[in-house]
Design a protein around this motif. Structure first.
Motif, PDB file in Angstrom:
ATOM      1  N   THR A  26       0.801  -1.226   0.000  1.00 28.35           N
ATOM      2  CA  THR A  26       0.000   0.000   0.000  1.00 28.35           C
ATOM      3  C   THR A  26       0.838   1.283   0.000  1.00 28.35           C
ATOM      4  OG1 THR A  26      -1.575  -1.252   1.256  1.00 28.35           O
ATOM      5  CG2 THR A  26      -1.960   1.101   1.105  1.00 28.35           C
ATOM      6  N   ALA A  27       1.877   1.304   0.849  1.00 29.44           N
ATOM      7  CA  ALA A  27       2.657   2.537   0.953  1.00 29.44           C
ATOM      8  C   ALA A  27       3.325   2.874  -0.378  1.00 29.44           C
ATOM      9  CB  ALA A  27       3.708   2.394   2.051  1.00 29.44           C
TER      10      ALA A  27
ATOM     11  N   SER B 178       0.838   3.986  -3.131  1.00 30.15           N
ATOM     12  CA  SER B 178       0.361   5.365  -3.071  1.00 30.15           C
ATOM     13  C   SER B 178       1.481   6.330  -3.440  1.00 30.15           C
ATOM     14  CB  SER B 178      -0.228   5.695  -1.705  1.00 30.15           C
ATOM     15  OG  SER B 178       0.670   5.361  -0.696  1.00 30.15           O
ATOM     16  N   ALA B 179       2.723   5.837  -3.436  1.00 28.07           N
ATOM     17  CA  ALA B 179       3.823   6.684  -3.896  1.00 28.07           C
ATOM     18  C   ALA B 179       4.052   6.484  -5.397  1.00 28.07           C
ATOM     19  CB  ALA B 179       5.087   6.366  -3.106  1.00 28.07           C
TER      20      ALA B 179
ATOM     21  N   CYS C  35       9.384   2.350   3.954  1.00 28.10           N
ATOM     22  CA  CYS C  35       8.195   2.864   3.266  1.00 28.10           C
ATOM     23  C   CYS C  35       8.291   4.349   2.922  1.00 28.10           C
ATOM     24  CB  CYS C  35       6.958   2.616   4.103  1.00 28.10           C
ATOM     25  SG  CYS C  35       6.764   0.891   4.551  1.00 28.10           S
ATOM     26  N   SER C  36       9.043   5.118   3.714  1.00 28.80           N
ATOM     27  CA  SER C  36       9.093   6.557   3.452  1.00 28.80           C
ATOM     28  C   SER C  36       9.854   6.878   2.172  1.00 28.80           C
ATOM     29  CB  SER C  36       9.745   7.286   4.630  1.00 28.80           C
ATOM     30  OG  SER C  36      11.007   6.721   4.895  1.00 28.80           O
ATOM     31  N   ARG C  37      10.599   5.893   1.617  1.00 27.68           N
ATOM     32  CA  ARG C  37      11.369   6.160   0.405  1.00 27.68           C
ATOM     33  C   ARG C  37      10.805   5.405  -0.805  1.00 27.68           C
ATOM     34  NH1 ARG C  37      16.734   7.676   0.869  1.00 27.68           N
ATOM     35  NH2 ARG C  37      16.503   8.104  -1.336  1.00 27.68           N
TER      36      ARG C  37
ATOM     37  N   LEU D  53       7.457   1.716  12.352  1.00 29.52           N
ATOM     38  CA  LEU D  53       8.172   2.892  12.812  1.00 29.52           C
ATOM     39  C   LEU D  53       7.610   4.101  12.062  1.00 29.52           C
ATOM     40  CD1 LEU D  53      10.560   3.599  14.645  1.00 29.52           C
ATOM     41  CD2 LEU D  53      12.082   3.251  12.710  1.00 29.52           C
ATOM     42  N   ALA D  54       7.062   5.072  12.800  1.00 29.08           N
ATOM     43  CA  ALA D  54       6.414   6.196  12.127  1.00 29.08           C
ATOM     44  C   ALA D  54       6.634   7.480  12.915  1.00 29.08           C
ATOM     45  CB  ALA D  54       4.925   5.915  11.972  1.00 29.08           C
ATOM     46  N   GLY D  55       6.132   8.561  12.384  1.00 30.82           N
ATOM     47  CA  GLY D  55       6.247   9.852  13.053  1.00 30.82           C
ATOM     48  C   GLY D  55       7.438  10.641  12.551  1.00 30.82           C
TER      49      GLY D  55
ATOM     50  N   LEU E  21      10.676  10.953  11.966  1.00 33.61           N
ATOM     51  CA  LEU E  21      11.981  10.321  11.771  1.00 33.61           C
ATOM     52  C   LEU E  21      12.352  10.424  10.300  1.00 33.61           C
ATOM     53  CD1 LEU E  21      12.081   6.939  13.726  1.00 33.61           C
ATOM     54  CD2 LEU E  21      13.437   8.968  14.149  1.00 33.61           C
TER      55      LEU E  21
ATOM     56  N   THR F  60      11.128   6.045   7.964  1.00 31.60           N
ATOM     57  CA  THR F  60       9.977   5.396   8.583  1.00 31.60           C
ATOM     58  C   THR F  60       9.601   4.188   7.737  1.00 31.60           C
ATOM     59  OG1 THR F  60       8.469   6.857   7.404  1.00 31.60           O
ATOM     60  CG2 THR F  60       9.054   7.497   9.633  1.00 31.60           C
ATOM     61  N   GLY F  61       8.992   3.219   8.389  1.00 36.37           N
ATOM     62  CA  GLY F  61       8.621   2.003   7.670  1.00 36.37           C
ATOM     63  C   GLY F  61       8.463   0.837   8.610  1.00 36.37           C
TER      64      GLY F  61
ATOM     65  N   VAL G  79       0.583  13.416  14.420  1.00 34.87           N
ATOM     66  CA  VAL G  79       1.774  14.191  14.776  1.00 34.87           C
ATOM     67  C   VAL G  79       2.352  14.907  13.561  1.00 34.87           C
ATOM     68  CG1 VAL G  79       2.383  12.728  16.746  1.00 34.87           C
ATOM     69  CG2 VAL G  79       3.449  12.302  14.557  1.00 34.87           C
ATOM     70  N   LYS G  80       1.923  14.528  12.373  1.00 33.11           N
ATOM     71  CA  LYS G  80       2.415  15.240  11.188  1.00 33.11           C
ATOM     72  C   LYS G  80       1.370  16.212  10.644  1.00 33.11           C
ATOM     73  CE  LYS G  80       6.315  12.655   9.796  1.00 33.11           C
ATOM     74  NZ  LYS G  80       7.169  12.322   8.673  1.00 33.11           N
TER      75      LYS G  80
ATOM     76  N   CYS H  61       1.275   4.411   7.571  1.00 31.88           N
ATOM     77  CA  CYS H  61       1.874   5.371   8.496  1.00 31.88           C
ATOM     78  C   CYS H  61       3.230   5.878   8.024  1.00 31.88           C
ATOM     79  CB  CYS H  61       1.993   4.747   9.864  1.00 31.88           C
ATOM     80  SG  CYS H  61       0.492   3.867  10.343  1.00 31.88           S
ATOM     81  N   GLY H  62       3.918   5.092   7.201  1.00 30.58           N
ATOM     82  CA  GLY H  62       5.226   5.525   6.720  1.00 30.58           C
ATOM     83  C   GLY H  62       5.136   6.741   5.825  1.00 30.58           C
ATOM     84  N   LEU H  63       3.924   7.033   5.312  1.00 30.14           N
ATOM     85  CA  LEU H  63       3.751   8.135   4.366  1.00 30.14           C
ATOM     86  C   LEU H  63       2.961   9.285   4.972  1.00 30.14           C
ATOM     87  CD1 LEU H  63       2.834   6.138   1.181  1.00 30.14           C
ATOM     88  CD2 LEU H  63       4.936   7.360   1.601  1.00 30.14           C
TER      89      LEU H  63
ATOM     90  N   VAL I 234      -4.864   6.440  -2.581  1.00 31.38           N
ATOM     91  CA  VAL I 234      -4.153   6.908  -1.400  1.00 31.38           C
ATOM     92  C   VAL I 234      -3.104   7.955  -1.798  1.00 31.38           C
ATOM     93  CG1 VAL I 234      -2.745   6.222   0.562  1.00 31.38           C
ATOM     94  CG2 VAL I 234      -4.454   4.659  -0.327  1.00 31.38           C
TER      95      VAL I 234
ATOM     96  N   LYS J 133       2.134  11.918   2.239  1.00 31.24           N
ATOM     97  CA  LYS J 133       2.933  13.130   2.474  1.00 31.24           C
ATOM     98  C   LYS J 133       2.230  14.391   1.965  1.00 31.24           C
ATOM     99  CE  LYS J 133       7.239  10.493   2.108  1.00 31.24           C
ATOM    100  NZ  LYS J 133       8.417  10.228   1.288  1.00 31.24           N
TER     101      LYS J 133
END
Lengths: 565, 186
Positions: A30-31, A34-35, A69-71, A389-391, A393, A396-397, B106-107, B144-146, B156, B159
């Motif tokens: 999913t992450a 959506s990217a 996931c953030s990348r 791991l989120a928030g 940082l 995250t992932g 928090v974001k 949550c990673g995004l 979805v 960011k």
């Protein structure tokens, strides 16, 4: 018969995969989707097609979460004659560069190529000259990967979740086969007990003990329920597991059923996770077709079948008695325990409820032995834990770390610190049932006992990092809002208490608090904690209590100075 | 004692004749109930499918389910209102869900929700008067990673900022008015 067939399927798939010179994996969880992973995987495939490679030269594979996931979208290139590389933030342009770097283009006479492909080939040749690629390579020796230890997630991101052959080729269902052929139900319970595996849904009750007590129940009908009602906002471990390696969860469930003597099982999955529902249903269907589910599992006299039940958005349904009511089609309200579900659960029959991650731990334990598993982790907490791991940082992932790792390593090494000028303030574990851990306790080893000593809990695996821009009383109110909403209303302390706590928090945050309000707040929290019926109410005050403990000055600063009388 | 296979089914079953209104969607609902053998335990599954078919749960639908599964209406209503997933009002043609899980919170997901609510004059959880746009929130959609994350018409978007979300929604709604204008012109 069935066994041979499965062995052949595994063998064939392994041979098929080995033929390829290089395999390119694109994450479609999913992450990453959506990217833009949808476009990425299409672009990769088109570029590969345009290269007109020899047969068995290259394959593009859709796979599950690779962690960072953030990348996303993430793409991994496995080449027989080169080192494996992971690329981050792969867009269409970058996919062409990746293909032009890794895949040799076959020369063809111009007439045989359609015009649009001709254009793409030209593009690919040009892409080779661009130098953007290096910046997107993630080093496999960077702390984000090096500090992790993957047991549960070992195959996630390496196989196509919709193909049972791929799971079989990675050694799938060998644990089930071993259990059915060589072990009695009792031996399975003992093995799990010896491994030290504890419930990963948050409670931390030894899984082996739960199974054993259920095994001893005398009843013709018993049930196994897999709890995939991941209600903690900020957590998605179970979702990833169900979406990206559904067969591993199913295998764990069948082994559990064999150990406790159950003949029917349910997956209870959050309604908000349609892909997970779809993948688990698909896994059940293919397992059925291949003799892994249904009558005479793998040709033995063990019968077991499973179905999916969809949750409908109620946090309290993560509690096992509430979950059981929900599977029965009722309002998901908890009840007093005992009797425990292992004595009287679904429709009054003995039932075990285990979390998705707990089930996913079972096949590796059987395959590699309880002793191996018990060697990982700390004295009381064995194995690994998956965290979302989120928030605030940089990285995250989804991560999997051995129990006992320090929070500092997770935040600064794996997470690579808080981005920008802000500073780390607290790590929140356990979601609305957990607490905040401040900077001075960052060296605490992460396991069940140490986290609860700090007033937090391990929880299901949500780990949210907060930086100095977040106000702690407001953060506590955020969770209390959640609990007010999610309280099922059955018992008074939770239904009324959580609202009163929120009213007090509102008053303090609005700046009209009085000094004694802080004492009132703490007392009220303890009343709710001590007298609520189920885990939701008993843990609802944790976010407030832990912020009162570690960030009292922020509360005091909100209370106006008293005018002298 | 009930079991999944032996739960009491309703023997004298109303034949699947659909709804007197002639609405074909009721046939799909009948098929769902039939698939579960009209078992009382299947109430939650039936409600899920109903919402998927009709978009929301109207009083009429709850009565229909109650009659066919032979579950008291009070119980059907009790179960349907207990769970957050079910909605009793039709959603707008375009739907935007803002995630308010911890990571998104928090974001700054609150700021996004507030900005959309003000920009498009729609209260949170409601639909605009023309029925074109609804703004809702979700507990956590597990991306949550995004964070912060929003879902616009099923897609979805990670960011996000208030401005980027307003632009996305505006684009969708502008296409809508273009279609309308073209329709009028033609």
């Amino acid at each position: 018969m069935t066994l041979e067939k499965l062995e052949r399927m595994a063998q064939r798939e392994r041979q098929r995969q080995e033929k390829f010179e290089r395999r390119i994996f694109c994450c479609i969880s999913t992450a990453c989707l959506s990217a833009g992973a949808g476009q990425t995987i299409n672009a990769l495939q088109e570029a590969v097609d345009a290269c007109h490679c020899k047969e068995n030269d290259v394959e593009v594979v859709q796979t599950g979460c690779m962690g960072l996931c953030s990348r996303g979208p993430l793409v991994r290139v496995e080449d027989k004659s080169a080192e494996t590389l992971i690329y981050a933030d792969v867009d269409v342009d970058l996919s062409q560069q990746i293909i032009s770097k890794h895949v040799p283009m076959r020369k063809l006479t111009d007439e045989s190529i359609p015009e649009e492909m001709q254009e793409l080939r030209e593009n690919l040749k040009k892409a080779r000259r661009r130098k953007r690629l290096e910046k997107h390579i993630l080093g496999m020796d960077s702390p984000f990967f090096a500090k992790q230890e993957k047991i549960v997630l070992r195959n996630v991101g390496h196989l196509d979740p919709e193909k049972i052959e791929d799971y079989l080729a990675h050694g799938g269902y060998s644990a089930l086969r071993h259990v059915l052929q060589n072990m009695t139900a009792e031996e399975v319970c003992d093995e799990i007990l010896r491994s030290g595996l504890r419930g990963r849904g948050g409670g931390g009750y030894p899984t082996g003990l739960k199974w054993k007590s259920m095994h001893q129940e005398e009843s013709e009908t018993k049930f196994v329920v897999v709890n995939g009602d991941e209600g903690d906002p900020g957590a998605y471990m179970d979702r990833t597991m169900m979406e990206d390696n559904p067969h591993q969860v199913l295998e764990g469930m069948i082994i559990a059923a064999y150990a406790v003597g159950a003949s029917y099982g349910y997956f209870y999955i959050r309604g908000e996770y349609p892909i997970a529902v779809d993948r688990i249903r698909r896994a059940i269907r293919t397992a059925h077709r291949n003799g892994i589910l249904g009558k005479n599992v793998l040709g033995t006299d063990f019968n077991f079948d499973a179905a999916v039940r969809i949750g409908a958005g109620a946090f309290v349904c993560g509690e096992e008695t509430a979950l059981i009511h929900s599977v029965e089609g009722k309002r998901g309200m908890p009840r007093m325990r005992p009797p425990y579900p292992s004595t009287s659960g679904l429709w009054g029959k003995p039932t075990i409820v285990n979390n998705v991650e707990t089930m996913a731990n079972v096949p590796p334990i059987i395959n590699r032995g309880a002793d191996w598993y018990a060697n990982i982790g700390t004295e009381q907490s064995k194995g690994t834990k998956v965290f979302a791991l989120a928030g605030q940082l940089t990285n995250t992932g989804l991560i999997e770390v051995p129990m006992g790792i320090s929070l500092r390593e997770i935040v600064y090494d794996i997470g690579d610190d808080v981005p920008g000028d802000a500073e780390f303030k607290a790590a929140q574990t356990g979601g609305p049932s957990g607490g905040c851990i401040p900077h001075e306790h960052l060296d605490t080893p992460v396991d069940y006992e140490n986290l609860s000593k700090l007033g937090s809990i391990m929880g299901s695996g949500g780990l949210v990092i907060i930086d100095s821009t977040t106000s702690m009383p407001e953060f506590a109110r955020f969770f209390m809002d959640f609990c007010v909403d999610e309280s099922c209303g059955k018992c008074v302390p939770c239904r009324v208490g959580t609202i009163q706590i929120r009213i007090l928090l509102d008053k303090i945050i609005a700046g009209s608090g009085e000094p004694e309000d802080l004492n009132k707040l703490e007392d009220l929290c303890h009343i709710v904690k001590d007298t609520s019926l189920c885990g939701l109410g008993q843990s609802a005050p944790n976010p407030v209590l832990s912020t009162l403990k570690f960030f009292l000055d922020e509360y005091i600063a909100l209370i106006p100075a008293q005018e002298p009388a | 004692m009930k079991t999944s296979s032996g739960s009491p089914t309703n023997k004298k079953q109303v034949k699947s004749e659909g709804h007197p209104s002639g609405d074909d969607r009721f046939k799909a609902l009948d098929r769902t109930m039939k698939r579960f053998n009209f078992e009382k335990d299947s109430l939650l599954e039936v409600l899920h499918d109903t919402q998927e078919i009709f978009g929301f749960l109207s009083d009429d639908l709850l009565i229909y389910i109650s009659t066919h599964l032979r579950v008291p209406l009070s119980q059907v209503y009790g179960v349907a209102t207990f769970y957050h997933f079910f909605t009793f009002e039709p959603l707008g043609k375009h739907n935007c869900i803002i995630c308010r899980g911890t990571a998104c919170h928090v974001k700054g997901s609150d700021v996004i929700t507030q900005a959309l609510s003000e920009e498009f004059a729609v209260p949170i959880g409601k639909t605009t008067e023309d029925g074109l746009f609804s703004l809702t929130t979700a507990r956590c959609i597990g991306s949550c990673g995004l964070a912060p994350v929003a879902v616009l018409n099923g897609a979805v978007h990670g960011k996000q900022t208030p401005q980027s979300m307003i632009t996305l929604v505006k684009d969708v709604l502008e296409q809508e008015t273009e279609v309308l204008e073209q329709g009028e012109a033609g």
